[in-house]
Design an enzyme around this catalytic site. Sequence first.
Site, PDB file in Angstrom:
ATOM      1  CG  PHE A  84      -1.832   1.266   1.146  1.00  0.00           C
ATOM      2  CD1 PHE A  84      -3.042   1.216   0.469  1.00  0.00           C
ATOM      3  CD2 PHE A  84      -1.439   2.473   1.708  1.00  0.00           C
ATOM      4  CE1 PHE A  84      -3.848   2.350   0.364  1.00  0.00           C
ATOM      5  CE2 PHE A  84      -2.244   3.612   1.610  1.00  0.00           C
ATOM      6  CZ  PHE A  84      -3.448   3.539   0.931  1.00  0.00           C
ATOM      7  CG  ASP A 107       5.681   4.004   1.947  1.00  0.00           C
ATOM      8  OD1 ASP A 107       5.630   4.674   2.991  1.00  0.00           O
ATOM      9  OD2 ASP A 107       4.734   3.925   1.137  1.00  0.00           O
ATOM     10  CE  LYS A 139      -1.145   7.065   6.661  1.00  0.00           C
ATOM     11  NZ  LYS A 139      -0.818   5.939   5.794  1.00  0.00           N
TER      12      LYS A 139
HETATM   13  C1  LIG Z   1      -0.923   5.991   4.296  1.00  0.00           C
HETATM   14  C2  LIG Z   1       0.184   5.489   3.482  1.00  0.00           C
HETATM   15  C3  LIG Z   1       0.540   6.110   2.258  1.00  0.00           C
HETATM   16  C4  LIG Z   1      -0.261   7.228   1.664  1.00  0.00           C
HETATM   17  O1  LIG Z   1      -0.347   8.348   2.476  1.00  0.00           O
HETATM   18  P1  LIG Z   1      -1.503   9.437   2.218  1.00  0.00           P
HETATM   19  O2  LIG Z   1      -1.148  10.576   3.132  1.00  0.00           O
HETATM   20  O3  LIG Z   1      -2.809   8.805   2.558  1.00  0.00           O
HETATM   21  O4  LIG Z   1      -1.436   9.809   0.778  1.00  0.00           O
HETATM   22  C5  LIG Z   1       1.631   5.617   1.585  1.00  0.00           C
HETATM   23  N1  LIG Z   1       2.348   4.579   2.065  1.00  0.00           N
HETATM   24  C6  LIG Z   1       2.035   3.967   3.219  1.00  0.00           C
HETATM   25  C7  LIG Z   1       2.887   2.826   3.707  1.00  0.00           C
HETATM   26  C8  LIG Z   1       0.938   4.385   3.957  1.00  0.00           C
HETATM   27  O5  LIG Z   1       0.600   3.747   5.083  1.00  0.00           O
END
Ligand SMILES: *Cc1c(COP(=O)(O)O)cnc(C)c1O
Length: 413
Positions: free
Chosen positions: A148, A233, A262
Amino acid sequence: MTDRKGVSPAQQAAIAQTETWGAHNYLPLPVVIDSGEGAWLTDIDGNRYLDFLSAYSAVNFGHGNPVLTQAAIDQLAKVTITSRAVFSAPYGPFVKALAELCGKDMVLPMNTGVEAVESGIKLARKWGYETKGVEERHANIIVMANNFHGRTTTVISFSNDETARRNFGPFTPGFRTVPYGDVTAIADEIDDNTVAVLVEPIQGEAGVVVPPKSFLPALRELCTERNVLMIADEIQSGLGRTGKTFACEHSGVVPDLYLLGKALGGGILPVSAVVGNRDILGLLHPGQHGSTFGGNPLASAVGLAAVELLKTGELQQRSSELGEHLHKRLRTLIGNGVDAVRGKGLWAGVDIDPYLGTARSICYKLLSRGVIAKDTHEKTIRLAPPLVITEAELDQAIDALVDALAEARAEKG
Ligand SMILES: *Cc1c(COP(=O)(O)O)cnc(C)c1O
């Protein structure tokens, strides 16, 4: 639009208004929040809930964190948005502090997490063409199954979640998917045009999936050996969630690029970033990439305060210690309504025994016991409280889970 009994007329009205006027791209729990403090949320009727979602780790520092709120208020009174057309006072200190926290040279600030992912992809491709010598427009990036990374057209191009993809094509080419945790599969996919491997050190949305111990070190070695960038990520796994600043640290691994988001916005506003060394981020020149809001003074002031909170290591320590307690207690539930528990620090994926019902049905039972937690997929509940939570509060929520499982079992007879 609610399958939970006992929702007050006031909350029902608020939910109905939301469902009428707002697009239905989420399936929220039937609770209407009015305020928050620390690990707690309060609904519009005054009921209190322990927040075990933390807005998917955007609220690691707790709701209304006084230090972050004060930093925001101070900056609100000065100037909030300038665009990068001029320099702003808080921007320099923010990028310096964040680069130092990461042990890297440079920061590219954006807003949402997915923009950090998009920016990382662009940087990796540019590095591939200009430094590695990949043939133009032939770059490929290796990604993991069940990843994700967000919801833009390019990022869903390499998702294998059909709900997220259906009827949104055509998709962006240039991505190759391998099973998560399988370094041999990655080695087999790497060719002369491979510029990067994009990986979540722990897969959050997939259900808090921790890879085999050897995976990240082996991947780091492979990327170095084959001259491919390792992009981590850490948007959900980073900034204290797992008991370290970065989940990669558990494996002693340093990626070439960190993607952050986040919690970087302190639970106050969206702040994201790509962090890496000059050999990659230095490839960007004026006009080649940007964002009106990226690195704005308010975001920089809050982001700087968030980084300073992490510099002491206190929250990471808390997450590590309380996380051990959380996992120890959760493990005792295995075979008692729980099939499996995964995770690190104050982050857990709890697989509910399907006999007792879906993860969502248990989340409803938690809600009525004053705990907000969210399911991911059919059978997993994700637990991720703010890192400021106390041990007593943590125990209160785990007790609620034990009770919810007992009720589900009783219903089965
Ligand atoms: C939440 C998330 C994203 C995307 O972040 P947004 O602020 O919702 O665009 C990307 N990678 C990971 C691992 C995430 O948990």
